[in-house]
Design an enzyme around this catalytic site. Structure first.
Site, PDB file in Angstrom:
ATOM      1  N   CYS A   8      -4.205   9.847  16.172  1.00 32.63           N
ATOM      2  CA  CYS A   8      -4.136  10.438  14.842  1.00 32.63           C
ATOM      3  C   CYS A   8      -5.775  10.866  14.135  1.00 32.63           C
ATOM      4  CB  CYS A   8      -4.192   9.250  13.717  1.00 32.63           C
ATOM      5  SG  CYS A   8      -5.631   8.018  12.920  1.00 32.63           S
ATOM      6  N   ASP A  45       8.952   2.976 -10.432  1.00 33.92           N
ATOM      7  CA  ASP A  45       9.312   1.379 -11.216  1.00 33.92           C
ATOM      8  C   ASP A  45       9.537   0.817 -12.205  1.00 33.92           C
ATOM      9  OD1 ASP A  45      10.931  -0.709 -10.188  1.00 33.92           O
ATOM     10  OD2 ASP A  45       9.705  -1.204  -8.300  1.00 33.92           O
ATOM     11  N   ASP A  73      16.119  -4.275 -13.250  1.00 36.44           N
ATOM     12  CA  ASP A  73      17.209  -5.095 -12.741  1.00 36.44           C
ATOM     13  C   ASP A  73      16.376  -6.407 -12.018  1.00 36.44           C
ATOM     14  OD1 ASP A  73      14.651  -3.089 -11.035  1.00 36.44           O
ATOM     15  OD2 ASP A  73      15.440  -4.479  -8.922  1.00 36.44           O
ATOM     16  N   CYS A  84      -4.478   4.758  19.359  1.00 35.23           N
ATOM     17  CA  CYS A  84      -3.629   5.676  18.593  1.00 35.23           C
ATOM     18  C   CYS A  84      -4.649   7.762  18.088  1.00 35.23           C
ATOM     19  CB  CYS A  84      -3.542   5.463  16.625  1.00 35.23           C
ATOM     20  SG  CYS A  84      -2.895   6.726  15.344  1.00 35.23           S
ATOM     21  N   CYS A 125      -8.837   7.901  14.530  1.00 31.71           N
ATOM     22  CA  CYS A 125      -8.537   6.847  15.392  1.00 31.71           C
ATOM     23  C   CYS A 125      -9.007   8.238  16.525  1.00 31.71           C
ATOM     24  CB  CYS A 125      -7.069   6.932  16.044  1.00 31.71           C
ATOM     25  SG  CYS A 125      -6.751   5.324  14.390  1.00 31.71           S
ATOM     26  N   ALA A 127      14.716  -6.720  -3.435  1.00 33.12           N
ATOM     27  CA  ALA A 127      14.521  -7.798  -3.493  1.00 33.12           C
ATOM     28  C   ALA A 127      14.206  -7.881  -1.606  1.00 33.12           C
ATOM     29  CB  ALA A 127      15.544  -8.769  -4.303  1.00 33.12           C
TER      30      ALA A 127
HETATM   31  N1  GUN Z   1       9.762  -3.138  -5.437  1.00 35.70           N
HETATM   32  C1  GUN Z   1       9.812  -3.989  -4.188  1.00 35.70           C
HETATM   33  N2  GUN Z   1      11.273  -4.800  -4.793  1.00 35.70           N
HETATM   34  C2  GUN Z   1      12.043  -4.636  -5.770  1.00 35.70           C
HETATM   35  C3  GUN Z   1      13.182  -4.611  -6.659  1.00 35.70           C
HETATM   36  O1  GUN Z   1      14.303  -5.625  -5.709  1.00 35.70           O
HETATM   37  N3  GUN Z   1      13.619  -3.898  -7.594  1.00 35.70           N
HETATM   38  C4  GUN Z   1      12.290  -2.778  -8.288  1.00 35.70           C
HETATM   39  N4  GUN Z   1      12.399  -2.639  -9.585  1.00 35.70           N
HETATM   40  N5  GUN Z   1      11.629  -2.779  -8.096  1.00 35.70           N
HETATM   41  C5  GUN Z   1      10.812  -3.361  -6.112  1.00 35.70           C
HETATM   42 ZN    ZN Z   2      -4.555   6.176  13.774  1.00 34.15          ZN
END
Ligand code: GUN
Ligand code: ZN
Length: 493
Positions: A281, A93, A128, A279, A284, A196
């Site tokens: 797993c 990211d 973005d 659970c 757990c 978002a």
């Molecule tokens: N991680 C969670 N939401 C977003 C987003 O809208 N844009 C970016 N770049 N990373 C994110």
């Molecule tokens: Zn578990």
């Protein structure tokens, strides 16, 4: 045709796909869950995520790495894969999330993309603008213009084999989301995150998430891989996959563990409230809630994070199997029973039954009618659309059972809740072979009545008699006045 993504199977808008990640020299099966690795905190090591949990892909933050001296130097010298000790595909990211949090970041799309390329990222992200929900149209439009400029800037960077994300923004303005998706699809970028949505998910606004994903999908080609940015709660994976999301990233497994929160496909539980672990797993099975409560903070966090990962990856496998078996919507329906906000999400999905119908396979293994919502499934819509094209005789008897007066008509068809009228030749084919409960709800009869109305409307020359077995008044009220009604068994009441 987009070369990096191939579809293998589908159910509703959900699909099993193969994402080719050339820089990683491998493919990744979707739907896929990408654990978020905070480069500064290792709750569970990437090597273990790969070996023990089956993670094929993970996501980390290039902006944090770039802004931290020792991480930056190591990433540039060794490359991300060696630094993190992960041989799968790595998404990075860009700092957009930090932009949304702090209002400003000190890097451009060109700079951060070049950096992501330099550290060996397999899928990079431009800067973005994640416009929050309920933003004014003016704000959402202005932000979207900035995001679209970032995508244009990204296209100019020499990125080689690295795939690049084209995030889709627009806040809760659905027409902007659709336009943003159309714009992103027309770039030469590769993967399409819907951005978002984290604030919506934190507020349990799943119906809004469904509407936003539906809008984005309308603007994207069917071959576009879609990432639901920041979606990491296993409770909503089935719903989001059924809407056509292919990639998910989970910071939730670690963030929730830090607060003693325990993820389940039914919602979040607090460790303090658990006497037993619901659970199977390894964590757990080996531990009790009291035992984990007695551990140190760091150990408790690790144990809960591992459980959270097990349920999250387990749910992804269950979803993939449901797509293979053709019962993804049954799984979504089961999940919708766990929380009213999930039920809203499922009902929002059914509001898009037309859009789902266009992608849904013509034939699947089974159709289980398990709630009144089942009457609104895309298969019902498709059957009723098909009625328009069927030929009908001058006089037609629609009947639920054997009728003594059948020989007075040119033809006799079945009438099957929730689908409606069906010629005999079709009545033993999918989806009309659906399994229904004996104690059927009114919604199934009402849907059948809408099917009768549809037939009458599109075949006005046909004389229709409906021989029904005790339909509720709410369904009979939907049968057009021109139809002769003939009750097989009168209601006792
Ligand atoms: N991680 C969670 N939401 C977003 C987003 O809208 N844009 C970016 N770049 N990373 C994110
Ligand atoms: Zn578990």
């Amino acid at each position: 045709m987009r070369e990096c993504f191939e579809l293998r199977d589908g159910d509703a808008l959900g699909r099993i796909g193969e994402l080719t990640v050339p820089r990683a020299g491998r493919t990744v099966e979707t739907p896929a869950l990408l654990p978020v690795i905070n480069p500064n905190i290792r709750t569970v090591s990437p090597a273990r995520l790969e070996a023990e949990f089956g993670a094929e892909m993970l996501i980390t933050n290039a902006y944090i790495i770039r802004g931290t001296d020792d991480l930056r130097e190591r990433a540039l010298a060794e490359g991300l894969h060696d630094m993190l000790d992960f041989s799968g595909a790595i998404v990075t990211d860009s700092g957009s999330f930090q932009l949304a949090e702090y209002g400003d970041i000190d890097v451009t799309t060109e700079e951060i993309l070049e950096f992501q390329h330099a550290i060996g990222s397999d899928v990079a992200t431009p800067v973005d603008v994640p416009t929050p929900p309920d933003a004014t149209r003016e704000t959402a439009e202005a932000d979207l213009e900035t995001t679209e400029q970032a995508l244009a800037d990204a296209e100019t960077v020499e990125t080689g084999e690295m795939l690049v994300n084209a995030p889709i923004q627009g806040s809760t303005n659905l027409d902007l989301r659709e336009a943003a998706a159309r714009h992103a699809d027309a770039t030469d970028l590769d993967v399409f995150p819907v951005g978002a949505v984290v604030p919506l998910m934190n507020d349990y606004r799943y119906a809004d998430v469904v509407d936003i994903v539906a809008a984005a999908k309308r603007g994207l080609g069917a071959d576009a891989p879609v990432h639901l940015f920041g979606a990491g709660h296993p409770m909503m994976f089935a719903l989001a996959v059924a809407m056509g999301c292919d990639l998910f990233d989970s910071a939730a497994y670690a963030i929730y563990a830090r607060d003693d929160r325990y993820l389940t496909v039914h919602g979040t539980k607090h460790l303090a409230d658990l006497e037993y672990f619901p659970c199977e797993c390894p964590i757990c099975t080996e531990w009790t809630p009291a035992g984990i409560r007695a551990e140190s903070d760091a150990e408790r966090e690790r144990l809960l994070a591992e459980h959270n990962l097990h349920v999250s990856f387990g749910e992804m496998r269950r979803i993939k199997q449901a797509i293979r078996a053709g019962n993804l919507l049954e799984l979504v329906e089961t999940r919708a029973r766990n929380h009213p906000a999930m039920l809203d999400g499922y009902r929002a999905l059914l509001d898009h039954a037309d859009q789902l119908e266009r992608a849904d396979p013509a034939s699947k293994g089974s159709f289980f009618y398990c709630s009144a919502e089942s009457a609104r499934r895309p298969e019902v819509r498709r059957h009723q659309d098909r009625l328009d094209r069927l030929e009908t005789p001058d006089s037609l008897l629609l009947t639920e059972g054997a009728s003594p007066s059948a020989d007075q008509f040119d033809a006799t068809w079945r009438v099957l809740p929730p689908f409606g009228p069906a010629p005999r030749a079709l009545s033993e084919t999918y989806p009309l072979t659906a399994e229904l409960p004996d104690r059927l709800d009114d919604a199934a009869y009402e849907a059948a009545a809408r099917g009768v109305a549809r037939l009458v409307e599109t075949h006005p020359e046909t004389d229709v008699t409906l021989s029904h077995d005790d339909w509720p008044a709410s369904a009979l009220a939907l049968v057009p006045p021109g139809v002769t009604l003939d009750a097989l068994h009168e209601r006792a009441d």
